[in-house]
Design a protein around this motif. Structure first.
Motif, PDB file in Angstrom:
ATOM      1  N   THR A  29       0.800  -1.177  -0.088  1.00  0.00           N
ATOM      2  CA  THR A  29      -0.033  -0.162   0.143  1.00  0.00           C
ATOM      3  C   THR A  29       0.748   1.380  -0.045  1.00  0.00           C
ATOM      4  O   THR A  29       2.039   1.297   0.383  1.00  0.00           O
ATOM      5  CB  THR A  29      -1.152   0.337   1.135  1.00  0.00           C
ATOM      6  N   ALA A  30       0.349   2.248  -0.575  1.00  0.00           N
ATOM      7  CA  ALA A  30       1.100   3.540  -0.632  1.00  0.00           C
ATOM      8  C   ALA A  30       0.352   4.786  -0.286  1.00  0.00           C
ATOM      9  O   ALA A  30      -1.102   4.723  -0.503  1.00  0.00           O
ATOM     10  CB  ALA A  30       1.944   3.608  -1.980  1.00  0.00           C
ATOM     11  N   GLU A  63       3.968   3.535 -11.296  1.00  0.00           N
ATOM     12  CA  GLU A  63       3.821   4.112 -10.179  1.00  0.00           C
ATOM     13  C   GLU A  63       4.883   3.498  -9.100  1.00  0.00           C
ATOM     14  O   GLU A  63       4.965   4.139  -7.963  1.00  0.00           O
ATOM     15  CB  GLU A  63       2.475   3.765  -9.494  1.00  0.00           C
ATOM     16  N   THR A  64       5.452   2.441  -9.164  1.00  0.00           N
ATOM     17  CA  THR A  64       6.451   1.659  -8.111  1.00  0.00           C
ATOM     18  C   THR A  64       7.467   1.422  -8.666  1.00  0.00           C
ATOM     19  O   THR A  64       8.618   0.870  -7.749  1.00  0.00           O
ATOM     20  CB  THR A  64       5.626   0.407  -7.761  1.00  0.00           C
ATOM     21  N   SER A  65       8.010   1.652  -9.815  1.00  0.00           N
ATOM     22  CA  SER A  65       9.259   0.897 -10.571  1.00  0.00           C
ATOM     23  C   SER A  65       9.590  -0.398 -10.713  1.00  0.00           C
ATOM     24  O   SER A  65      10.336  -0.702 -11.014  1.00  0.00           O
ATOM     25  CB  SER A  65      10.428   1.792  -9.887  1.00  0.00           C
ATOM     26  N   ASP A 118      10.570   1.680  -5.889  1.00  0.00           N
ATOM     27  CA  ASP A 118      11.064   2.921  -6.165  1.00  0.00           C
ATOM     28  C   ASP A 118       9.565   4.015  -6.520  1.00  0.00           C
ATOM     29  O   ASP A 118       9.527   3.896  -7.503  1.00  0.00           O
ATOM     30  CB  ASP A 118      12.194   3.313  -6.979  1.00  0.00           C
ATOM     31  N   LEU A 119       9.304   5.024  -5.480  1.00  0.00           N
ATOM     32  CA  LEU A 119       8.227   5.679  -5.711  1.00  0.00           C
ATOM     33  C   LEU A 119       8.639   7.028  -6.421  1.00  0.00           C
ATOM     34  O   LEU A 119       7.980   7.895  -6.799  1.00  0.00           O
ATOM     35  CB  LEU A 119       7.408   6.033  -4.455  1.00  0.00           C
ATOM     36  N   ASP A 120      10.335   7.280  -6.614  1.00  0.00           N
ATOM     37  CA  ASP A 120      10.656   8.448  -7.372  1.00  0.00           C
ATOM     38  C   ASP A 120      10.598   8.102  -8.863  1.00  0.00           C
ATOM     39  O   ASP A 120      11.673   7.691  -9.490  1.00  0.00           O
ATOM     40  CB  ASP A 120      12.041   8.598  -7.066  1.00  0.00           C
ATOM     41  N   ALA A 127       3.635   9.180  -1.715  1.00  0.00           N
ATOM     42  CA  ALA A 127       4.907   9.621  -1.022  1.00  0.00           C
ATOM     43  C   ALA A 127       5.613   8.651  -0.322  1.00  0.00           C
ATOM     44  O   ALA A 127       6.903   8.992   0.098  1.00  0.00           O
ATOM     45  CB  ALA A 127       4.247  10.708   0.221  1.00  0.00           C
ATOM     46  N   LYS A 128       4.961   7.565   0.309  1.00  0.00           N
ATOM     47  CA  LYS A 128       5.567   6.456   1.034  1.00  0.00           C
ATOM     48  C   LYS A 128       4.692   5.086   0.688  1.00  0.00           C
ATOM     49  O   LYS A 128       3.720   5.435   0.440  1.00  0.00           O
ATOM     50  CB  LYS A 128       5.925   6.776   2.300  1.00  0.00           C
TER      51      LYS A 128
END
Length: 161
Positions: A29-30, A63-65, A118-120, A127-128
Motif C-alpha cells: 500500500t502507498a 507508479e512503483t518502478s 521506488d516511488l521516485d 509519498a511512501k
C-alpha cells in the motif's frame, strides 16, 4: 456540476488495479502525495486499445518502478468491480466525463527484492509505501473505495490465507 440524471448517464472509466503481495502475503500500500493519510494499492486507466494485463503491468511500473520481470501474476478478478465517485468529486475527476471507475484487478507476487520498489518516478503519485495486512488495507483506504477493496480481498482470498 452535472445534475443527478446526467450523473447516472455518465460511463465508468475503465481501469486496472494491482494487489501486490510479498512472500509473506502482506499487501503493498502507498500513501497518496495529494492526500496525506490516504493509502491505496496501485491503479490506473486503461489506454484505448490496450490489453488489460499489459495496462496492469504498465501501471505497476509507472507508479512503483516494479518491472514485469519482478512479479508473478497469480490471479485476476473474473469480472469488473465498479465504484461511484462521491458527488463532490464527479465534476473534478477525469474532466467530469465519468461517474466512477470499473476496475479489473490483478494479484501479483513480488518475486524480486523489495528494493526494486521506488516511488521516485516520472509522475509520482505516492509519498511512501509499506506492507499492510488485510485489516489495515480496509481501515486506511478512503471510504468510497472500501467496498471495492473488500471485493478484491474476497476474490483473492485463497491466495491470502
Amino acid at each position: 456540476m452535472p445534475g443527478k440524471a446526467e450523473l447516472e448517464n455518465l460511463p465508468y472509466r475503465p481501469c486496472v488495479g494491482i494487489m501486490l503481495i510479498n512472500e509473506d502475503g502482506q499487501i503493498f500500500t502507498a500513501e497518496r502525495l495529494d492526500k496525506p493519510g490516504a493509502w491505496q494499492m496501485p491503479q490506473g486507466g486503461i489506454d484505448k486499445g490496450e490489453d488489460i494485463e499489459a495496462a496492469a503491468l504498465r501501471e505497476l511500473e509507472e507508479e512503483t518502478s516494479v518491472k514485469p520481470s519482478d512479479v508473478k501474476i497469480l490471479a485476476k478478478t473474473s469480472d469488473w468491480i465498479s465504484y461511484d465517485l462521491p458527488d463532490h468529486l464527479v465534476g473534478k475527476m477525469w474532466g467530469g466525463k465519468f461517474k466512477g471507475q470499473k476496475q479489473q484487478w490483478y494479484l501479483m507476487q513480488l518475486v524480486a527484492s523489495e528494493h526494486v520498489i521506488d516511488l521516485d518516478v516520472d509522475h509520482p503519485e505516492f509519498a511512501k509505501w509499506k506492507w499492510s495486512s488485510k485489516h489495515e488495507l480496509i481501515d486506511e483506504i478512503v471510504p468510497f473505495k472500501q467496498d471495492v477493496y473488500k471485493s478484491v480481498l474476497r476474490a483473492f482470498k485463497q491466495y491470502l490465507d
